[in-house]
Design a protein around this motif. Structure first.
Motif, PDB file in Angstrom:
ATOM      1  N   SER A   3     -10.529  -9.908  56.212  1.00 12.49           N
ATOM      2  CA  SER A   3      -9.743 -11.093  55.875  1.00 12.49           C
ATOM      3  C   SER A   3      -8.658 -10.765  54.869  1.00 12.49           C
ATOM      4  O   SER A   3      -7.552 -11.280  54.939  1.00 12.49           O
ATOM      5  N   LEU A 206      -9.864 -25.696  50.585  1.00 14.27           N
ATOM      6  CA  LEU A 206     -10.297 -24.370  51.053  1.00 14.27           C
ATOM      7  C   LEU A 206     -11.803 -24.200  50.891  1.00 14.27           C
ATOM      8  O   LEU A 206     -12.474 -23.629  51.754  1.00 14.27           O
ATOM      9  N   LYS A 207     -12.344 -24.720  49.791  1.00  8.87           N
ATOM     10  CA  LYS A 207     -13.801 -24.644  49.587  1.00  8.87           C
ATOM     11  C   LYS A 207     -14.524 -25.425  50.684  1.00  8.87           C
ATOM     12  O   LYS A 207     -15.530 -24.958  51.224  1.00  8.87           O
ATOM     13  N   LEU A 208     -14.006 -26.610  50.997  1.00  9.17           N
ATOM     14  CA  LEU A 208     -14.656 -27.431  52.024  1.00  9.17           C
ATOM     15  C   LEU A 208     -14.553 -26.789  53.408  1.00  9.17           C
ATOM     16  O   LEU A 208     -15.387 -27.033  54.279  1.00  9.17           O
ATOM     17  N   LEU A 209     -13.527 -25.991  53.598  1.00  9.17           N
ATOM     18  CA  LEU A 209     -13.386 -25.293  54.886  1.00  9.17           C
ATOM     19  C   LEU A 209     -14.233 -24.022  54.919  1.00  9.17           C
ATOM     20  O   LEU A 209     -14.310 -23.358  55.943  1.00  9.17           O
ATOM     21  N   GLY A 210     -14.855 -23.692  53.770  1.00 10.73           N
ATOM     22  CA  GLY A 210     -15.776 -22.557  53.741  1.00 10.73           C
ATOM     23  C   GLY A 210     -15.178 -21.272  53.208  1.00 10.73           C
ATOM     24  O   GLY A 210     -15.767 -20.199  53.357  1.00 10.73           O
ATOM     25  N   SER A 211     -14.007 -21.360  52.590  1.00 12.54           N
ATOM     26  CA  SER A 211     -13.383 -20.132  52.096  1.00 12.54           C
ATOM     27  C   SER A 211     -14.194 -19.518  50.958  1.00 12.54           C
ATOM     28  O   SER A 211     -14.637 -20.227  50.056  1.00 12.54           O
ATOM     29  N   PRO A 212     -14.385 -18.190  50.976  1.00 13.93           N
ATOM     30  CA  PRO A 212     -15.075 -17.544  49.855  1.00 13.93           C
ATOM     31  C   PRO A 212     -14.218 -17.644  48.583  1.00 13.93           C
ATOM     32  O   PRO A 212     -12.990 -17.658  48.670  1.00 13.93           O
ATOM     33  N   SER A 213     -14.897 -17.672  47.437  1.00 17.08           N
ATOM     34  CA  SER A 213     -14.167 -17.791  46.158  1.00 17.08           C
ATOM     35  C   SER A 213     -13.181 -16.642  45.971  1.00 17.08           C
ATOM     36  O   SER A 213     -12.081 -16.834  45.452  1.00 17.08           O
ATOM     37  N   PHE A 215     -11.473 -15.068  48.156  1.00 15.12           N
ATOM     38  CA  PHE A 215     -10.266 -15.313  48.944  1.00 15.12           C
ATOM     39  C   PHE A 215      -9.377 -16.356  48.256  1.00 15.12           C
ATOM     40  O   PHE A 215      -8.158 -16.200  48.180  1.00 15.12           O
ATOM     41  N   ILE A 292     -13.303 -21.336  38.964  1.00 19.35           N
ATOM     42  CA  ILE A 292     -13.451 -21.758  40.354  1.00 19.35           C
ATOM     43  C   ILE A 292     -14.616 -21.065  41.056  1.00 19.35           C
ATOM     44  O   ILE A 292     -14.872 -21.291  42.223  1.00 19.35           O
ATOM     45  N   GLU A 294     -18.704 -20.109  41.607  1.00 19.43           N
ATOM     46  CA  GLU A 294     -19.995 -20.787  41.635  1.00 19.43           C
ATOM     47  C   GLU A 294     -20.002 -22.146  42.334  1.00 19.43           C
ATOM     48  O   GLU A 294     -20.633 -22.298  43.340  1.00 19.43           O
ATOM     49  N   LYS A 295     -19.232 -23.144  41.801  1.00 15.33           N
ATOM     50  CA  LYS A 295     -19.334 -24.478  42.391  1.00 15.33           C
ATOM     51  C   LYS A 295     -18.984 -24.425  43.873  1.00 15.33           C
ATOM     52  O   LYS A 295     -17.992 -23.819  44.247  1.00 15.33           O
ATOM     53  N   SER A 296     -19.811 -25.068  44.716  1.00 12.71           N
ATOM     54  CA  SER A 296     -19.558 -25.014  46.158  1.00 12.71           C
ATOM     55  C   SER A 296     -18.527 -26.056  46.558  1.00 12.71           C
ATOM     56  O   SER A 296     -17.905 -25.958  47.562  1.00 12.71           O
TER      57      SER A 296
ATOM     58  N   ARG B  75     -20.945 -22.151  51.854  1.00 10.67           N
ATOM     59  CA  ARG B  75     -19.633 -21.785  52.416  1.00 10.67           C
ATOM     60  C   ARG B  75     -19.788 -21.161  53.801  1.00 10.67           C
ATOM     61  O   ARG B  75     -18.972 -21.364  54.679  1.00 10.67           O
ATOM     62  N   ARG B  78     -20.226 -23.881  56.200  1.00  8.18           N
ATOM     63  CA  ARG B  78     -18.952 -24.597  56.409  1.00  8.18           C
ATOM     64  C   ARG B  78     -17.993 -23.829  57.321  1.00  8.18           C
ATOM     65  O   ARG B  78     -17.168 -24.436  57.995  1.00  8.18           O
ATOM     66  N   PHE B 106      -9.682 -16.944  56.366  1.00 10.76           N
ATOM     67  CA  PHE B 106     -10.796 -16.196  55.767  1.00 10.76           C
ATOM     68  C   PHE B 106     -11.903 -15.916  56.788  1.00 10.76           C
ATOM     69  O   PHE B 106     -13.029 -15.602  56.419  1.00 10.76           O
ATOM     70  N   ARG B 154     -10.458 -23.150  64.820  1.00 15.43           N
ATOM     71  CA  ARG B 154     -11.363 -22.074  64.403  1.00 15.43           C
ATOM     72  C   ARG B 154     -12.632 -21.997  65.243  1.00 15.43           C
ATOM     73  O   ARG B 154     -13.597 -21.352  64.877  1.00 15.43           O
TER      74      ARG B 154
END
Lengths: 296, 223
Positions: A3, A206-213, A215, A292, A294-296, B75, B78, B106, B154
């Motif tokens: 990625s 981005l967090k809600l879409l599952g992006s790693p921290s 990234f 930014i 830790e928190k999901s 994540r 998600r 990502f 996606r």
């Protein structure tokens, strides 16, 4: 990892966007970082020159051990060799009575005529011992207890002052490095947190879409590194101007000052300041990013 | 796909949002979650998205436990979900295409494939001609379609749409529901929350979960 590789262009673009979003504030941050790093450059250069001075004085540090009058020249040689092998002794040299008198004549100059009043040479032979200042106490004790040495003249006060100056210079250098490090950290982490705050909606999405921290955070780390590197380059260029100016105005004025070669100093600054800014930028940005994680 | 056992959710202010929810949603199902405003529909979606953790009971989504999971695990869940948020959550200052691509960046997709998939998704929702438009310049309906394109581009295992018909007139609402349903296949489950039950009263081949005061009733209509 894939990625990251696939998105290098995106990260650079994002980083540029973060910088543009708060352009004025970021410009001031770059200038601030540049000034702090310039200050560090000046302190490092000062410490460098100071260390050379101390080194030079260290090389001159010596004590004199005076021989008992009854010793033969072979015995004196043996004692000098024995002292030469002691820890903390850099070199030894025997100064006989005649050389001691000649030296005093040199020191006294025209007043040396006073020495003619003596029937015999009043000076004693001694061994001149060059030492490491750090090992001064143990060397003096060992020389004093050496058989055939009558007494030791040690200039302890002068030597102790040299030690104090060395220590003070080192402490000042470390304090400055710590101060610069902490200040750069604070400026950077504030800058990064400001960037994160300005983009909090995007980060949340981005967090809600599952992006790693990692990234999400990478463009901010890149921003921090770029801005600090820019500060480092400004500081390095300013140092080059300062060094050139200082050397041009000092040539021949202070001949006893053991200045390092101008090119050596410039090379050091142009390499170290940007490198240091890169390291500070990376870790300062990571520190700023902690909000930014830790928190999901 | 989604299995819950006696799941309850109580918010920190002591509001009981959901009580003893038992679900077993299979891959490829089309699920409508209905109920009046404040009944607990969005709370149920929040649990599935890992935005809230069950106060009691167990919940697994796409084979992963949600209960008190670490951020990394949530994540990962998600990344297999295509969410269509009630307020869209598009990123302003970017084009429709960039927004759709943002949902894939990502996932380890090659840039060329990512762009192709985003273009294809925008074409599917009928917005191919607006791909270079900034999202703040789009209408409500267009923004919603971009959000749907971002969710489906996606290739998720689960599409979650929260009140997608909320602010739409009848025709547009039917169109959006039709569009969302079209993404259902044997591998992709589609879950839609809506309080507009009149829009789906004649639906067949779907599961209906009606939520009222935090409790659910399930009806499966399959021929």
């Amino acid at each position: 990892m894939k990625s990251f590789l696939f998105n290098i262009g995106y990260f650079i673009k994002e980083s540029g966007r973060v910088i543009k979003l708060n352009l004025l504030s970021n410009i001031f941050s770059v200038i601030g970082t540049g000034l702090i790093l310039l200050l560090l450059g000046i302190v490092i250069t000062g410490t460098n020159i100071g260390n050379r001075l101390v080194l030079m004085l260290n090389e001159e540090a010596e004590v004199n051990g005076y021989f008992s009058e009854t010793l033969t020249s072979e015995q004196r040689e043996d004692i000098a060799t024995k002292i030469n092998n002691m820890d903390g002794v850099r070199s030894t040299r025997i100064v006989d009575e005649d050389e001691a008198k000649t030296r005093m004549e040199d020191i006294l100059g025209e007043e040396a005529k006073i020495l003619e009043l003596f029937d015999d040479n009043p000076f004693e032979a001694f061994v001149e011992i060059r030492i490491n200042v750090d090992a001064m106490d143990s060397v003096i004790d060992n020389v004093k207890s050496t058989a055939g040495i009558e007494y030791v003249r040690d200039n302890r006060d002068v030597l102790e002052k040299i030690q104090d100056i060395t220590y003070a210079l080192k402490v000042l250098g470390y304090l400055m490095i710590a101060a610069v490090g902490i200040t750069t950290f604070i400026i950077l982490s504030h800058m990064i947190r400001q960037g994160i705050y300005n983009n909090k909606d995007q980060i949340n999405t981005l967090k809600l879409l599952g992006s790693p921290s990692a990234f999400i955070g990478f463009p901010y780390v890149l921003t921090g590194v770029l801005l600090t590197l820019l500060g480092g380059i400004i500081a390095a260029l300013s140092m080059v101007i300062l060094i050139n100016g200082a050397y041009d105005s000092m040539v021949g004025t202070i001949p006893f000052l053991p200045l390092p070669a101008r090119e050596e100093l410039i090379e050091q600054m142009t390499l170290w300041l940007p490198s240091l800014s890169l390291i500070l930028g990376f870790f300062g940005s990571l520190f700023g990013l902690s909000s930014i994680r830790e928190k999901s | 796909m989604i299995i819950s056992n006696n799941v309850s959710l109580i918010y920190p202010d002591k509001t009981q949002a959901l009580t003893d929810i038992n679900l077993d949603i299979k891959p490829g199902e089309l699920v409508y979650i209905t109920g009046p405003s404040g009944s607990g529909k969005t709370s149920l979606l929040k649990l599935i998205m890992g935005m809230e953790y069950p106060t009691s009971g167990t919940l697994s989504v796409l084979g992963r436990q949600v209960n008190n999971s670490r951020a990394g695990n949530i994540r990962r869940i998600r990344r297999s979900i295509g969410p269509v948020f009630q307020e869209f959550k598009l990123i302003e200052g970017r084009t429709s295409l960039e927004n759709v691509m943002m949902g894939m960046r990502f996932l380890g997709v090659k840039p060329k494939l990512m762009k192709d998939a985003a273009n294809e998704a925008l074409e599917e929702v009928g917005l191919g001609h607006k791909k270079m438009s900034k999202v703040e310049n789009l209408s409500w309906g267009e923004s919603q379609r971009v959000a749907i394109a971002r969710a489906v581009a996606r290739k998720p295992s689960l599409i979650l749409a929260d009140e997608p018909t909320g602010n739409l007139d009848y025709d547009n609402a039917i169109n959006i529901l039709g569009l969302l349903k079209s993404f259902r296949n044997e591998n992709t489950t589609v879950i839609i929350t809506t309080h507009a039950t009149h829009l789906i009263k004649d639906e067949q081949n779907a599961t209906f979960i009606s939520v009222d005061k935090g409790r659910i009733a399930i009806e499966r209509r399959y021929r």
